[in-house]
Design a protein around this motif. Structure first.
Motif: not given
Length: 345
Positions: A235-236, A166-167, A196-199, A145-146
């Protein structure tokens, strides 16, 4: 690759390896460095090979590369391109080190196959025929992960702040995905996804870059209901299920007692195989940079969960932080025993 997934789709199972950094230390690696276990790519790659081999001998069918050491990493720079650059490496050198992590795993697989080329490799190491010399072994290139790069505890919370859009995440991960997709690995393991955003970033990168290599998405959870930052596991899982590259999805680096309910939730969203490789149940204190053992479970207790996870719908099983080859051997044995008991006479 196809043989393995067909095996899993038929309702059978496969075994993933276990923790890396603590095993490297057990074999004498000095990880007192900002690169932590990624340091071994530079100084003692033979120890990484040794740990991979230990897991293969214990019954692992899938070994995960040292391109991100999962949540066992404790220090300020991780095995990312940006992390290596922060230590003074050029981008080309950083990319070469990522490729080296895959090459080491492939070499370990080849050594294992060679060691099993004679009749002595008959499954006695783990007790059943599934460890025969001809079983397929896959190499999974790890992408973490980030938050692991930030080293501010956000890898455990998934709370990156409003500035991390996201970008931003796509820009951060894109080149590493490109490099590892061409590395010779059999699949990419997107691990310990905390939100969710990383997925979504991973899914979009794979589509935009026309990535051909298959992947799995593995999320982390602190409560057994949602992913680490509180986003819905449904959601993920839907994001993972919608990606044509994703051949499996599941949970890693999460306490064992949370896994059963998370499997049930994911099963409501997908028919794809589910992978689970929890941590030992211990808690990592990001402030003190150490593991708190009070909540940990011993191998026997850890393995007692495996049958329940299989009944709930999981088909790939392993361990994450603080698990060992003994954990993986025990997992492999219990699954093999159950498979034998279910075989008609």
């Amino acid at each position: 690759m196809g043989e393995m997934w067909e095996y899993v789709r038929r309702g059978l199972w496969a075994v993933v390896d276990g923790g890396l950094a603590t095993e490297l230390e057990r074999h004498g690696a000095d990880l007192n460095d900002p690169l932590w276990s990624a340091k071994c790519l530079l100084t003692t790659p033979h120890l990484i090979t040794k740990v991979h081999l230990d897991y293969l001998k214990a019954g692992a069918d899938i070994i995960i590369t040292a391109s991100y050491q999962r949540l066992e990493l404790q220090a300020s720079v991780r095995a990312t391109i940006q992390g290596f650059e922060a230590k003074g490496f050029s981008r080309e050198e950083a990319e070469a080190l990522l490729l080296k992590s895959v090459q080491i795993a492939i070499e370990a697989r080849n050594i294992y196959y060679e060691s099993c080329s004679d009749i002595s490799c008959d499954g006695t190491d783990i007790g059943y025929e599934r460890n025969m010399r001809n079983r397929p072994v896959l190499v999974a290139a790890s992408i973490g992960s980030y938050g692991a790069y930030l080293a501010d505890g956000s890898e455990y919370s998934g709370n990156y702040g409003e500035a991390v859009t996201l970008s931003v995440l796509k820009e951060f991960h894109r080149r590493r995905v490109q490099v590892l997709a061409q590395s010779g690995a059999d699949l990419i393991a997107f691990e310990t996804i905390p939100n969710k955003i990383e997925a979504q970033a991973y899914a979009e990168i794979m589509k935009e870059e026309d990535i051909k290599i298959p992947a799995w998405f593995s999320f982390s959870s602190k409560d057994g209901v949602n992913v680490a930052n509180g986003d819905s596991i449904f959601d993920c899982a839907e994001i993972a299920d919608s990606s044509k590259n994703v051949v499996a999805m599941g949970i890693n680096c999460t306490a064992p007692h949370f896994i059963h309910g998370l499997i049930q939730s994911i099963k409501k969203v997908t028919d794809k195989p589910i992978v689970v490789y929890p941590n030992s149940g211990e808690t990592y204190d990001a402030t003190q940079k150490k593991w708190i053992k009070s909540e940990g479970v011993i191998d026997e207790d850890f393995v007692s969960y495996v049958s329940k996870w299989r009944e709930a719908g999981a088909s790939l099983f392993g361990g994450c932080c603080r698990t060992t080859p003994n954990t993986i051997r025990a997992i492999s044995n219990i699954l093999a025993e159950e498979s034998v008991s279910l075989t008609p006479n």
